[in-house]
Design a protein around this motif. Structure first.
Motif, PDB file in Angstrom:
ATOM      1  N   ASP A  41       0.817  -1.213   0.000  1.00  0.00           N
ATOM      2  CA  ASP A  41       0.000   0.000   0.000  1.00  0.00           C
ATOM      3  C   ASP A  41       0.851   1.264   0.000  1.00  0.00           C
ATOM      4  OD1 ASP A  41      -2.285  -1.496  -0.041  1.00  0.00           O
ATOM      5  OD2 ASP A  41      -2.733  -1.279   2.097  1.00  0.00           O
ATOM      6  N   TRP A  42       1.933   1.265   0.767  1.00  0.00           N
ATOM      7  CA  TRP A  42       2.727   2.482   0.882  1.00  0.00           C
ATOM      8  C   TRP A  42       3.463   2.814  -0.407  1.00  0.00           C
ATOM      9  CZ3 TRP A  42       7.976   3.016   0.184  1.00  0.00           C
ATOM     10  CH2 TRP A  42       8.739   1.848   0.150  1.00  0.00           C
ATOM     11  N   GLU A  43       3.685   1.822  -1.293  1.00  0.00           N
ATOM     12  CA  GLU A  43       4.429   2.042  -2.535  1.00  0.00           C
ATOM     13  C   GLU A  43       3.564   2.599  -3.662  1.00  0.00           C
ATOM     14  OE1 GLU A  43       7.663  -1.461  -2.857  1.00  0.00           O
ATOM     15  OE2 GLU A  43       5.594  -2.180  -2.651  1.00  0.00           O
ATOM     16  N   VAL A  44       2.248   2.592  -3.498  1.00  0.00           N
ATOM     17  CA  VAL A  44       1.352   2.931  -4.598  1.00  0.00           C
ATOM     18  C   VAL A  44       0.480   4.146  -4.281  1.00  0.00           C
ATOM     19  CG1 VAL A  44       1.342   0.557  -5.404  1.00  0.00           C
ATOM     20  CG2 VAL A  44      -0.432   1.303  -3.818  1.00  0.00           C
ATOM     21  N   ARG A  45       0.878   4.953  -3.319  1.00  0.00           N
ATOM     22  CA  ARG A  45       0.123   6.149  -2.982  1.00  0.00           C
ATOM     23  C   ARG A  45       0.455   7.259  -3.986  1.00  0.00           C
ATOM     24  NH1 ARG A  45       1.284   5.795   3.535  1.00  0.00           N
ATOM     25  NH2 ARG A  45      -0.096   4.007   3.924  1.00  0.00           N
ATOM     26  N   GLY A  46      -0.521   7.635  -4.783  1.00  0.00           N
ATOM     27  CA  GLY A  46      -0.292   8.657  -5.801  1.00  0.00           C
ATOM     28  C   GLY A  46       0.246   8.071  -7.087  1.00  0.00           C
ATOM     29  N   SER A  57      11.370  -5.846   2.711  1.00  0.00           N
ATOM     30  CA  SER A  57      10.560  -5.428   3.852  1.00  0.00           C
ATOM     31  C   SER A  57       9.184  -4.993   3.374  1.00  0.00           C
ATOM     32  CB  SER A  57      11.241  -4.270   4.583  1.00  0.00           C
ATOM     33  OG  SER A  57      10.376  -3.709   5.545  1.00  0.00           O
ATOM     34  N   PRO A  58       8.111  -5.479   4.020  1.00  0.00           N
ATOM     35  CA  PRO A  58       6.764  -5.055   3.595  1.00  0.00           C
ATOM     36  C   PRO A  58       6.429  -3.627   4.010  1.00  0.00           C
ATOM     37  CG  PRO A  58       6.617  -6.487   5.500  1.00  0.00           C
ATOM     38  CD  PRO A  58       8.058  -6.481   5.092  1.00  0.00           C
ATOM     39  N   ASP A  59       7.177  -3.079   4.951  1.00  0.00           N
ATOM     40  CA  ASP A  59       6.905  -1.737   5.465  1.00  0.00           C
ATOM     41  C   ASP A  59       8.046  -0.795   5.098  1.00  0.00           C
ATOM     42  OD1 ASP A  59       4.508  -2.494   6.890  1.00  0.00           O
ATOM     43  OD2 ASP A  59       5.836  -3.512   8.319  1.00  0.00           O
ATOM     44  N   PRO A  60       7.766   0.470   4.921  1.00  0.00           N
ATOM     45  CA  PRO A  60       8.858   1.422   4.675  1.00  0.00           C
ATOM     46  C   PRO A  60       9.739   1.544   5.907  1.00  0.00           C
ATOM     47  CG  PRO A  60       6.807   2.590   5.071  1.00  0.00           C
ATOM     48  CD  PRO A  60       6.449   1.137   4.998  1.00  0.00           C
ATOM     49  N   VAL A  61      10.998   1.856   5.690  1.00  0.00           N
ATOM     50  CA  VAL A  61      11.935   1.968   6.811  1.00  0.00           C
ATOM     51  C   VAL A  61      12.222   3.415   7.193  1.00  0.00           C
ATOM     52  CG1 VAL A  61      13.023  -0.254   6.321  1.00  0.00           C
ATOM     53  CG2 VAL A  61      13.946   1.821   5.252  1.00  0.00           C
ATOM     54  N   PHE A  62      11.828   4.372   6.334  1.00  0.00           N
ATOM     55  CA  PHE A  62      12.143   5.783   6.602  1.00  0.00           C
ATOM     56  C   PHE A  62      11.002   6.604   6.017  1.00  0.00           C
ATOM     57  CE2 PHE A  62      15.148   9.519   6.248  1.00  0.00           C
ATOM     58  CZ  PHE A  62      15.536   9.535   7.576  1.00  0.00           C
ATOM     59  N   VAL A  63      10.260   7.309   6.891  1.00  0.00           N
ATOM     60  CA  VAL A  63       9.028   7.979   6.480  1.00  0.00           C
ATOM     61  C   VAL A  63       9.008   9.409   7.020  1.00  0.00           C
ATOM     62  CG1 VAL A  63       7.771   5.793   6.439  1.00  0.00           C
ATOM     63  CG2 VAL A  63       7.741   7.191   8.510  1.00  0.00           C
ATOM     64  N   SER A  64       7.976  10.148   6.615  1.00  0.00           N
ATOM     65  CA  SER A  64       7.813  11.520   7.081  1.00  0.00           C
ATOM     66  C   SER A  64       7.785  11.597   8.602  1.00  0.00           C
ATOM     67  CB  SER A  64       6.517  12.116   6.531  1.00  0.00           C
ATOM     68  OG  SER A  64       6.568  12.268   5.135  1.00  0.00           O
ATOM     69  N   SER A  65       8.287  12.720   9.121  1.00  0.00           N
ATOM     70  CA  SER A  65       8.318  12.948  10.567  1.00  0.00           C
ATOM     71  C   SER A  65       7.645  14.281  10.865  1.00  0.00           C
ATOM     72  CB  SER A  65       9.770  12.958  11.076  1.00  0.00           C
ATOM     73  OG  SER A  65       9.828  13.312  12.442  1.00  0.00           O
ATOM     74  N   PRO A  66       6.319  14.294  11.066  1.00  0.00           N
ATOM     75  CA  PRO A  66       5.649  15.560  11.374  1.00  0.00           C
ATOM     76  C   PRO A  66       6.219  16.235  12.619  1.00  0.00           C
ATOM     77  CG  PRO A  66       4.046  13.878  10.785  1.00  0.00           C
ATOM     78  CD  PRO A  66       5.368  13.178  10.918  1.00  0.00           C
ATOM     79  N   GLU A  67       6.635  15.423  13.608  1.00  0.00           N
ATOM     80  CA  GLU A  67       7.163  16.022  14.832  1.00  0.00           C
ATOM     81  C   GLU A  67       8.450  16.797  14.587  1.00  0.00           C
ATOM     82  OE1 GLU A  67       8.585  11.652  14.834  1.00  0.00           O
ATOM     83  OE2 GLU A  67       6.910  12.851  14.075  1.00  0.00           O
TER      84      GLU A  67
END
Length: 338
Positions: free
Chosen positions: A188-193, A244-254
């Motif tokens: 899912d995370w690879e196909v956003r947009g 890996s099925p999940d991303p390892v480095f993502v946005s950091s709003p904080e």
């Protein structure tokens, strides 16, 4: 160790190479019309370093538009730049079953001089990947005396915009083996947009090969994924790799960092691994994200746990002021002359 971030303003898809104590830097210029180099003795000094244009787009033809993601590599005592270029804006809109993409191909520049800021940059031509389609983001790694190329390319038989491929090289601009598919957009995370696997980079560390890449559209959903193989495995065998099925480095709003990705790896003088990537500092993008210039090059040390696994963490907060307008700045952060 920490760095003054961003290390370079308004330079996306950053590539940093440490060679003989000097950091060499290249990246996508926001006007997508040239290949630039900088160098400095410390990553913190790259923002104020002189930026030199070593190659400019052609007036017409296949290398005339949208010069993307140059990478600088050193192979057998020579310098090489891998870049993507297109003849026009779009290429596959009329191909049945294909996702609409640009029309890039991968090209190679070579310089035999000891100093890449001198000598002549020679065009070695397009890398023949085995078929003609949207191709970009080539990176190189030499392992056990063999050079490998990893890149992103579209296969119209596979849904999406680009997949990741690997091949062994006969020389820095010629494949010695057929391309091998390593990864396609599937989570899912690879196909956003957009359905994308792109921007690969290779780190060899602790007996393992880490292949990072980026997925999703280039806005706030952009993130980094990971494939891992043993360093003594057959890298041309897809079974050697674990994704890996999940991303390892993502946005950091904080920390105010959004859309981190298209990374490279370098190291500190003491040998610690450094993760280099781009990110934005805001979420309201008023133009096509590709043409918002404020993807800034950033760097942070990548630690490893007791088992030797990378601890990716999150993008660190800024320590240098960043622009919020879409005005393209000059190489030292000043407005370009009118």
């Amino acid at each position: 160790m920490s760095f003054v971030n961003p290390v370079v303003l308004q330079r996306a898809d950053p590539c940093v190479l440490l060679h003989d104590g000097t950091y060499y830097f290249t990246a996508s210029h926001p006007q997508y019309d040239r290949v630039v180099l900088r160098r400095a003795g410390h990553l913190d000094d790259l923002q104020d370093a002189e930026e030199v244009t070593i190659w400019e787009r052609h007036a017409d033809g296949p290398m005339s538009h949208l010069i993307w993601a140059p990478e600088l590599h050193r192979v057998d005592g020579r310098w090489y730049v891998y870049l993507a270029a297109a003849p026009h804006d779009h290429g596959t809109a009329d191909v049945p079953g294909a996702a609409e993409t640009f029309d890039h191909r991968i090209y190679v520049l070579e310089n035999a001089a000891e100093d890449p800021f001198t000598g002549e940059w020679v065009e070695r031509g397009q890398v023949d990947t085995g078929w003609e389609s949207f191709a970009l983001d080539a990176t190189s790694v030499v392992l056990d005396g063999s050079q490998y190329l990893v890149w992103a390319q579209q296969d119209v038989a596979i849904p999406g915009h680009s997949n990741l491929y690997i091949a062994r090289m006969a020389n820095p601009w010629t494949l010695a083996t057929p391309a091998v598919l390593l990864s396609r957009p599937e989570f899912d995370w690879e196909v956003r947009g957009f359905s994308v696997n792109e921007g690969p980079s290779v780190l060899v560390h602790g007996g393992r090969v880490y292949l990072t890449y980026s997925g999703a559209a280039t806005g706030i959903d952009y993130a980094m994924g990971l494939l891992t193989a043993s360093a003594d495995a057959d890298l041309l065998d897809p079974a050697s790799w674990t994704k890996s099925p999940d991303p390892v480095f993502v946005s950091s709003p904080e920390n105010g960092q959004y859309g981190p990705g298209h990374n490279s790896f370098t190291q500190t003088p003491d040998g610690d691994v450094v993760l280099v990537y781009h990110a934005r500092t805001y979420t309201e993008i008023t133009v096509d994200p590709l043409f918002d210039p404020n993807r800034h090059a950033r760097a942070q040390v990548l630690p490893f746990d007791a088992d030797g696994n990378p601890v990716w963490g999150v993008p660190v907060p800024d320590t240098r002021p960043t622009p919020t307008s879409i005005e393209v700045l000059g190489p030292r952060g000043l407005p370009l002359p009118a």
